[in-house]
Design a protein around this motif. Structure first.
Motif, short mmCIF file in Angstrom:
data_model
loop_
_atom_site.label_atom_id
_atom_site.label_comp_id
_atom_site.label_asym_id
_atom_site.label_seq_id
_atom_site.Cartn_x
_atom_site.Cartn_y
_atom_site.Cartn_z
N ALA A 75 26.50 83.68 21.01
CA ALA A 75 27.33 83.93 22.26
C ALA A 75 28.95 83.15 21.72
N VAL A 76 28.87 83.20 20.67
CA VAL A 76 30.21 83.02 19.88
C VAL A 76 30.51 84.56 19.40
N GLY A 77 30.18 85.49 19.16
CA GLY A 77 30.48 86.60 18.46
C GLY A 77 30.86 87.29 19.28
N VAL A 78 29.12 87.29 21.13
CA VAL A 78 29.23 88.11 21.74
C VAL A 78 30.98 87.54 22.56
N ALA A 79 31.12 86.05 22.35
CA ALA A 79 33.28 86.16 23.53
C ALA A 79 33.98 86.27 22.16
N LYS A 80 33.81 86.45 21.42
CA LYS A 80 34.76 87.23 20.49
C LYS A 80 35.16 88.43 20.81
N ALA A 81 33.79 88.87 20.95
CA ALA A 81 33.88 90.90 20.80
C ALA A 81 34.12 91.09 22.49
N ARG A 82 34.29 90.50 23.47
CA ARG A 82 34.78 90.60 24.81
C ARG A 82 36.29 90.63 24.26
N ARG A 83 36.66 89.55 23.51
CA ARG A 83 38.15 88.97 23.61
C ARG A 83 39.00 90.64 22.75
N LEU A 84 38.11 91.25 21.62
CA LEU A 84 38.69 92.37 21.16
C LEU A 84 38.64 93.37 21.74
N ALA A 85 37.88 93.82 22.98
CA ALA A 85 37.44 94.90 23.54
C ALA A 85 38.86 94.80 24.53
N ALA A 86 38.82 93.54 25.55
CA ALA A 86 40.44 93.17 26.22
C ALA A 86 41.05 93.10 25.46
#
Length: 210
Positions: A75-86
């Motif tokens: 979940a921590v990795g996915v949260a960072k991925a979402r920030r990177l996409a944004a």
């Protein structure tokens, strides 16, 4: 880059801890082998990134105009991925999921990208590979990169387990039903964050579903 208990007693907790830093431990740029396949990509086509970690590959694919889904157990990795996409101004449909528990849709994707998913032991690897082939549409492409057994001596990335490494013979057998467009064993200097850095024994395959 994650999943399952084959490599860790609690894979989600292990990767959550590794990703719990402001730094992108595998960097923010896409994997070079994936980037090298840019000419094969079709804007508007649908892609899946397997165990995508902090999102570097899914974000890059979305920037090429693909419709991208991605998942990771952390979940921590996915949260960072979402920030990177944004930050990149792109949309990726991310999910927190384990590769074995994921509901893999049949013949749904034009591209599956699987970059350094070598957390998987041989039984789990066989399941993942089968799912990846099944979720591709006829004519869809698989792009996969990993380490060869020679990587164990380099100690510049990847798990310290020979059984988790890839060989040409193993990949030919695993994807025997596909048309192999490229199967390449090579050495290269990687600079992918702090985790993949230095001289590396690599293997890459591009295969088309018949």
């Amino acid at each position: 880059m994650t999943s399952q208990t084959s490599a860790f007693a609690d894979a989600a907790a292990t990767w959550d801890q590794r990703f719990a830093t402001d730094e992108f431990i595998f960097g923010q740029q896409p994997n070079e082998y994936l980037r090298a396949q840019a000419a094969l990509l079709r804007p508007g086509s649908r892609a899946l990134c397997v165990a995508d970690g902090e999102g570097r590959n899914s974000v890059w694919l979305a920037r090429q105009g693909l419709k991208v889904d991605a998942f990771d157990i952390s979940a921590v990795g996915v949260a960072k991925a979402r920030r990177l996409a944004a930050q990149a101004g792109v949309t990726v449909d991310y999910a927190v999921a384990d590769g074995d528990a994921l509901a893999w849709p049949r013949e749904a994707y034009d591209l599956v990208a699987a970059i350094f998913i070598q957390f998987a032991d041989p039984p789990m690897r066989a399941r993942l590979f089968a799912h990846m082939v099944d979720t591709l549409r006829p004519g869809g492409l698989l792009v996969l990169q990993g380490y060869r057994p020679e990587q164990l001596a380099n100690k510049t990335g990847g798990p310290p387990r020979e059984s988790h490494m890839y060989t040409e013979a193993m990949l030919r057998e695993s994807f025997a039903g596909m048309e192999i467009l490229e199967l390449r064993s090579y050495e290269a200097e990687l600079t992918e964050g702090t985790q993949h850095r230095g001289r590396s024994a690599l293997i890459g395959i591009v295969a088309r579903k018949r």
